[in-house]
Scaffold this active site. Structure first.
Site, mmCIF file in Angstrom:
data_model
loop_
_atom_site.group_PDB
_atom_site.id
_atom_site.type_symbol
_atom_site.label_atom_id
_atom_site.label_comp_id
_atom_site.label_asym_id
_atom_site.label_seq_id
_atom_site.Cartn_x
_atom_site.Cartn_y
_atom_site.Cartn_z
ATOM 1 C CG ASN A 24 -1.773 1.212 1.351
ATOM 2 O OD1 ASN A 24 -1.847 2.009 0.412
ATOM 3 N ND2 ASN A 24 -2.437 1.376 2.484
ATOM 4 C CE LYS A 39 -0.345 3.371 4.662
ATOM 5 N NZ LYS A 39 -0.385 3.511 6.101
ATOM 6 C CG HIS A 84 -6.141 2.071 4.855
ATOM 7 N ND1 HIS A 84 -5.776 3.002 5.787
ATOM 8 C CD2 HIS A 84 -5.120 1.188 4.783
ATOM 9 C CE1 HIS A 84 -4.568 2.700 6.254
ATOM 10 N NE2 HIS A 84 -4.148 1.598 5.652
ATOM 11 C CD GLU A 86 -3.190 5.649 6.499
ATOM 12 O OE1 GLU A 86 -3.148 5.685 5.260
ATOM 13 O OE2 GLU A 86 -2.256 5.202 7.203
ATOM 14 C CD GLU A 132 -3.981 -2.300 7.316
ATOM 15 O OE1 GLU A 132 -2.797 -2.405 6.995
ATOM 16 O OE2 GLU A 132 -4.686 -1.341 6.965
ATOM 17 N N GLY A 165 1.635 2.400 10.907
ATOM 18 C CA GLY A 165 2.612 3.496 10.841
ATOM 19 C C GLY A 165 3.227 3.859 12.177
ATOM 20 C CB SER A 202 4.259 -1.470 12.382
ATOM 21 O OG SER A 202 3.852 -0.122 12.601
HETATM 22 P P1 PGA Z 1 2.302 0.532 7.713
HETATM 23 O O1 PGA Z 1 0.889 0.712 6.998
HETATM 24 O O2 PGA Z 1 2.897 -0.769 7.214
HETATM 25 O O3 PGA Z 1 3.103 1.721 7.321
HETATM 26 O O4 PGA Z 1 2.025 0.455 9.191
HETATM 27 C C1 PGA Z 1 0.050 -0.371 6.760
HETATM 28 C C2 PGA Z 1 -1.245 0.097 6.162
HETATM 29 O O5 PGA Z 1 -1.708 1.189 6.537
HETATM 30 O O6 PGA Z 1 -1.838 -0.567 5.306
#
Ligand code: PGA
Length: 239
Positions: free
Chosen positions: A9, A11, A92, A94, A164, A170, A200
């Site tokens: 991903n 982003k 997601h 976010e 998640e 993150g 993460s």
């Molecule tokens: P990250 O993000 O690996 O940077 O924690 C994962 C995600 O948001 O899909």
């Protein structure tokens, strides 16, 4: 799902189409015998799939619930398909947080994407304050999210659930693999769908998650932006 699924991903990265091409080309060079790899770049870079993709799949990070027409700024599932995308990440955290996406909207997107023939990667996960109440509370939260997100979808749909935990995304603080595996098995019991873990994931901890049969892969954010690091994550499927 026979092979483990490793999803990148990206982003809102990288900044330019040149950098995206570079990263994408590096990823396509990775040997992926034991894994199925999907790279999800931002919408404007999706077209690069037509030029470079052979061993890996390409997916989007979002999709419109609408089919076509007067929906300024939206991108339909059919458009994604026509660019060569096979997968789409939906719901997601976010987007749920910063774009105010509700379970109802997420559900409409899921149904639109499935109808158009995309494989849906539906994200679920609990916030920190829910997990603070214990694992059972987290499980209740995720199950409720799941039921709303999957409402009205036919059984045996092309669906993957991404577990998640929001606090793990993150943050550099991944979930404990054994707890993620427990959650994955609860999600599969409810939905009949394979579950991947996200939050993460790095080359250091990937194997800890992927060794569990309940965890069918990983959704990788930050660590997918460095081809070398992403390669190590893919390779931890076999080692
Ligand atoms: P990250 O993000 O690996 O940077 O924690 C994962 C995600 O948001 O899909």
């Amino acid at each position: 799902m026979a092979k483990k699924l490793i999803v990148a991903n990206w982003k809102m990265n990288p900044a330019t189409v040149q950098e995206a091409e570079e990263l994408f080309v590096s990823v396509t060079k990775i040997r992926v015998p034991a894994a199925e790899v999907v790279v999800c770049p931002p919408f404007p870079f999706l077209g690069i799939v037509n030029k470079f993709s052979f061993r890996i799949h390409v997916g989007a990070q979002d999709v419109s619930p609408e089919k076509k027409g007067a929906h300024t700024g939206e991108v339909s599932a059919e458009m994604l398909r026509s660019l060569g995308a096979t997968h789409v990440i939906i719901g997601h955290s976010e987007r749920r947080q910063s774009q105010g996406e509700t379970d109802q909207l997420v559900n409409r997107k899921v149904r639109a994407a499935l109808k158009a023939g995309l494989v849906v990667i539906l994200c679920v996960g609990e916030p920190k304050q829910v997990r603070a109440k214990g694992f059972a509370a987290a499980k209740r939260h995720v199950r409720a999210q799941l039921a709303k997100g999957l409402k009205g979808t036919p059984k045996a749909s092309a669906l993957v659930l991404a577990y998640e935990p929001i606090w793990a995304i993150g943050s550099g603080k991944a979930d404990r693999p054994e707890e993620a595996a427990l959650m994955a098995s609860a999600i599969t019991a409810d939905s009949g769908c394979p579950v991947i873990y996200g939050g993460s994931v790095t080359s250091q901890n990937a194997r800890g998650f992927l060794q569990y049969k309940e965890i069918h892969g990983a959704l990788v954010g930050g660590a997918s932006l460095k081809a070398g690091e992403f390669e190590k994550i893919i390779n931890s499927v076999t080692k």
